[in-house]
Scaffold this motif. Structure first.
Motif, PDB file in Angstrom:
ATOM      1  N   ASN A  70       0.824  -1.216   0.000  1.00  0.00           N
ATOM      2  CA  ASN A  70       0.000   0.000   0.000  1.00  0.00           C
ATOM      3  C   ASN A  70       0.855   1.262   0.000  1.00  0.00           C
ATOM      4  OD1 ASN A  70      -3.145  -0.374   0.349  1.00  0.00           O
ATOM      5  ND2 ASN A  70      -2.171  -2.077   1.421  1.00  0.00           N
ATOM      6  N   ALA A  71       1.977   1.230   0.709  1.00  0.00           N
ATOM      7  CA  ALA A  71       2.867   2.393   0.726  1.00  0.00           C
ATOM      8  C   ALA A  71       3.418   2.674  -0.665  1.00  0.00           C
ATOM      9  CB  ALA A  71       4.010   2.173   1.719  1.00  0.00           C
ATOM     10  N   ARG A  72       3.781   1.624  -1.394  1.00  0.00           N
ATOM     11  CA  ARG A  72       4.301   1.805  -2.744  1.00  0.00           C
ATOM     12  C   ARG A  72       3.200   2.301  -3.682  1.00  0.00           C
ATOM     13  NH1 ARG A  72       8.225   3.585  -3.687  1.00  0.00           N
ATOM     14  NH2 ARG A  72       8.262   2.789  -5.837  1.00  0.00           N
ATOM     15  N   ILE A  73       2.003   1.756  -3.547  1.00  0.00           N
ATOM     16  CA  ILE A  73       0.897   2.199  -4.398  1.00  0.00           C
ATOM     17  C   ILE A  73       0.595   3.672  -4.149  1.00  0.00           C
ATOM     18  CG2 ILE A  73      -1.585   1.922  -4.847  1.00  0.00           C
ATOM     19  CD1 ILE A  73      -1.111  -1.118  -4.218  1.00  0.00           C
ATOM     20  N   ALA A  74       0.603   4.083  -2.882  1.00  0.00           N
ATOM     21  CA  ALA A  74       0.358   5.492  -2.553  1.00  0.00           C
ATOM     22  C   ALA A  74       1.413   6.393  -3.180  1.00  0.00           C
ATOM     23  CB  ALA A  74       0.338   5.678  -1.037  1.00  0.00           C
ATOM     24  N   ALA A  75       2.669   5.924  -3.217  1.00  0.00           N
ATOM     25  CA  ALA A  75       3.749   6.722  -3.782  1.00  0.00           C
ATOM     26  C   ALA A  75       3.665   6.822  -5.303  1.00  0.00           C
ATOM     27  CB  ALA A  75       5.098   6.124  -3.382  1.00  0.00           C
ATOM     28  N   LEU A  76       3.018   5.843  -5.922  1.00  0.00           N
ATOM     29  CA  LEU A  76       2.981   5.767  -7.396  1.00  0.00           C
ATOM     30  C   LEU A  76       1.615   6.084  -7.985  1.00  0.00           C
ATOM     31  CD1 LEU A  76       5.029   2.447  -7.824  1.00  0.00           C
ATOM     32  CD2 LEU A  76       5.873   4.791  -8.074  1.00  0.00           C
ATOM     33  N   VAL A  77       0.670   6.515  -7.166  1.00  0.00           N
ATOM     34  CA  VAL A  77      -0.686   6.765  -7.644  1.00  0.00           C
ATOM     35  C   VAL A  77      -0.657   7.840  -8.741  1.00  0.00           C
ATOM     36  CG1 VAL A  77      -1.236   8.569  -5.954  1.00  0.00           C
ATOM     37  CG2 VAL A  77      -3.061   7.131  -6.842  1.00  0.00           C
ATOM     38  N   PRO A  78      -1.422   7.648  -9.828  1.00  0.00           N
ATOM     39  CA  PRO A  78      -1.381   8.641 -10.909  1.00  0.00           C
ATOM     40  C   PRO A  78      -1.915   9.996 -10.456  1.00  0.00           C
ATOM     41  CG  PRO A  78      -3.124   7.026 -11.276  1.00  0.00           C
ATOM     42  CD  PRO A  78      -2.316   6.522 -10.132  1.00  0.00           C
ATOM     43  N   ALA A  79      -1.416  11.036 -11.091  1.00  0.00           N
ATOM     44  CA  ALA A  79      -1.769  12.401 -10.685  1.00  0.00           C
ATOM     45  C   ALA A  79      -3.272  12.640 -10.718  1.00  0.00           C
ATOM     46  CB  ALA A  79      -1.052  13.407 -11.589  1.00  0.00           C
ATOM     47  N   ALA A  80      -3.955  12.024 -11.689  1.00  0.00           N
ATOM     48  CA  ALA A  80      -5.398  12.237 -11.819  1.00  0.00           C
ATOM     49  C   ALA A  80      -6.186  11.643 -10.660  1.00  0.00           C
ATOM     50  CB  ALA A  80      -5.898  11.642 -13.133  1.00  0.00           C
ATOM     51  N   MET A  81      -5.548  10.767  -9.889  1.00  0.00           N
ATOM     52  CA  MET A  81      -6.227  10.116  -8.759  1.00  0.00           C
ATOM     53  C   MET A  81      -5.504  10.410  -7.449  1.00  0.00           C
ATOM     54  SD  MET A  81      -6.897   6.451 -10.665  1.00  0.00           S
ATOM     55  CE  MET A  81      -8.359   5.902  -9.776  1.00  0.00           C
ATOM     56  N   SER A  82      -4.828  11.531  -7.395  1.00  0.00           N
ATOM     57  CA  SER A  82      -4.010  11.864  -6.228  1.00  0.00           C
ATOM     58  C   SER A  82      -4.826  11.991  -4.945  1.00  0.00           C
ATOM     59  CB  SER A  82      -3.232  13.156  -6.472  1.00  0.00           C
ATOM     60  OG  SER A  82      -4.126  14.241  -6.726  1.00  0.00           O
ATOM     61  N   ASP A  83      -6.137  12.228  -5.073  1.00  0.00           N
ATOM     62  CA  ASP A  83      -6.977  12.338  -3.886  1.00  0.00           C
ATOM     63  C   ASP A  83      -7.045  11.026  -3.116  1.00  0.00           C
ATOM     64  OD1 ASP A  83      -8.424  11.491  -6.273  1.00  0.00           O
ATOM     65  OD2 ASP A  83     -10.193  11.399  -4.990  1.00  0.00           O
ATOM     66  N   LEU A  84      -6.714   9.906  -3.790  1.00  0.00           N
ATOM     67  CA  LEU A  84      -6.742   8.604  -3.138  1.00  0.00           C
ATOM     68  C   LEU A  84      -5.493   8.339  -2.294  1.00  0.00           C
ATOM     69  CD1 LEU A  84      -8.134   6.037  -5.750  1.00  0.00           C
ATOM     70  CD2 LEU A  84      -8.960   6.378  -3.420  1.00  0.00           C
ATOM     71  N   ALA A  85      -4.414   9.036  -2.593  1.00  0.00           N
ATOM     72  CA  ALA A  85      -3.131   8.734  -1.954  1.00  0.00           C
ATOM     73  C   ALA A  85      -3.189   8.736  -0.424  1.00  0.00           C
ATOM     74  CB  ALA A  85      -2.055   9.686  -2.459  1.00  0.00           C
ATOM     75  N   PRO A  86      -3.826   9.728   0.220  1.00  0.00           N
ATOM     76  CA  PRO A  86      -3.853   9.702   1.688  1.00  0.00           C
ATOM     77  C   PRO A  86      -4.580   8.485   2.252  1.00  0.00           C
ATOM     78  CG  PRO A  86      -4.430  11.883   0.873  1.00  0.00           C
ATOM     79  CD  PRO A  86      -4.430  10.966  -0.304  1.00  0.00           C
ATOM     80  N   ARG A  87      -5.623   8.022   1.575  1.00  0.00           N
ATOM     81  CA  ARG A  87      -6.363   6.854   2.062  1.00  0.00           C
ATOM     82  C   ARG A  87      -5.564   5.571   1.854  1.00  0.00           C
ATOM     83  NH1 ARG A  87     -10.687   9.221  -1.338  1.00  0.00           N
ATOM     84  NH2 ARG A  87     -11.393  11.018  -0.131  1.00  0.00           N
ATOM     85  N   ILE A  88      -4.868   5.494   0.724  1.00  0.00           N
ATOM     86  CA  ILE A  88      -4.013   4.321   0.491  1.00  0.00           C
ATOM     87  C   ILE A  88      -2.886   4.295   1.514  1.00  0.00           C
ATOM     88  CG2 ILE A  88      -2.542   3.144  -1.172  1.00  0.00           C
ATOM     89  CD1 ILE A  88      -4.172   4.507  -3.405  1.00  0.00           C
ATOM     90  N   THR A  89      -2.339   5.465   1.803  1.00  0.00           N
ATOM     91  CA  THR A  89      -1.298   5.559   2.831  1.00  0.00           C
ATOM     92  C   THR A  89      -1.829   5.102   4.180  1.00  0.00           C
ATOM     93  OG1 THR A  89      -0.193   7.385   1.674  1.00  0.00           O
ATOM     94  CG2 THR A  89       0.261   7.139   4.033  1.00  0.00           C
ATOM     95  N   ARG A  90      -3.036   5.538   4.522  1.00  0.00           N
ATOM     96  CA  ARG A  90      -3.660   5.120   5.787  1.00  0.00           C
ATOM     97  C   ARG A  90      -3.864   3.606   5.811  1.00  0.00           C
ATOM     98  NH1 ARG A  90      -7.986   6.395   9.379  1.00  0.00           N
ATOM     99  NH2 ARG A  90      -8.396   4.429  10.481  1.00  0.00           N
TER     100      ARG A  90
END
Length: 262
Positions: free
Chosen positions: A36-56
């Motif tokens: 999940n940490a790697r996915i959060a770091a690589l999330v596409p710019a168009a879906m950047s709003d998801l990054a904090p939840r993936i990080t959590r």
């Protein structure tokens, strides 16, 4: 009389079986944290709003790994290597479920389809995790040694499952519905086979550690196959249904501290 409660109690009461159980759980949760940490770091710019939840999500998984290791430490035990045939997360990756570690280890941004695959995979595996934790809370939620930890992890798994439902429904409304349904079905049908194989491997290991007689081991092995037959005939469908959860925004905000479990 054989029952899920008596079997888990037997595992809990024996240091060797408890050591193996907690080691398998800790390894899987820690691996999920890294993914999940790697996915959060690589999330596409168009879906950047998801990054904090993936990080959590990843932070929760890391916390669960620390909790299981702390449970071992409390009993004066060290983690043991996970048998390859019982490594659920590794076997899922080998079956092509989820995102390959090779992709996650690179520095290329993921695609929107990658995120759909990730969330679909998570929806299936989090269903399994949530179901297992509900059972453990039912039997051992008040246990003096493991009760608090089990309740905390179960609550987190419910949050993860709610998050997957909510985000997949949002993506389906944005036009990814067919991809989501196809990916969910593929993931679910592959997962139930891997869960069967891992369950058989763990049952065999536990049987040797606990000295189960052959008739008891045979009954438990038959039970694993019966569960798979049920899931193959239609039980897998519970893993692919999507509905708006009661817990909205379940992964908004920071993860709770592992220390609260002890």
């Amino acid at each position: 009389m054989l029952s899920a409660r008596s079997l888990f109690q037997e595992i809990l009461d024996n240091d060797d079986s408890y050591q193996l159980f907690c080691s398998i759980a800790a390894s899987g949760e820690t691996q999920g944290g890294w993914e999940n940490a790697r996915i959060a770091a690589l999330v596409p710019a168009a879906m950047s709003d998801l990054a904090p939840r993936i990080t959590r999500h990843g932070a929760d998984e890391d916390k669960h790994g620390r909790i299981f290791n702390a449970l071992l430490k409390k009993r004066g035990l060290e983690p043991v290597p996970v048998p390859p045939e019982a490594d659920y997360t590794m076997l899922l990756e080998r079956a092509g479920i989820g995102l390959a570690h090779e992709k996650l280890g690179a520095d290329e941004p993921l695609t929107e389809r990658d995120i759909v695959v990730y969330l679909s995979h998570s929806r299936v595996t989090e269903q399994r995790a949530a179901d297992q934790m509900v059972m453990l809370v039912k039997f051992f939620g008040d246990h003096p040694e493991v009760g608090k930890a089990i309740r905390m992890i179960s609550n987190d798994e419910d949050n993860h499952l709610a998050y997957c439902h909510e985000e997949l429904l949002r993506l389906a409304a944005a036009g990814h519905g067919r991809t989501i349904q196809r990916t969910l079905r593929e993931c679910a049908l592959a997962e139930i086979k891997i869960y069967r194989d891992v369950s058989l491997a763990v049952t065999s290991r536990m049987g040797r550690l606990l000295g189960w007689p052959k008739p008891k081991a045979a009954v438990l092995t038959a039970g694993v196959h019966a569960i798979y037959a049920y899931e193959r005939l239609g039980g897998w469908r519970r893993m692919v249904r999507l509905r708006m959860p009661e817990r909205r925004g379940a992964l908004d905000g920071p993860a709770t501290a592992a220390a609260a479990a002890f």
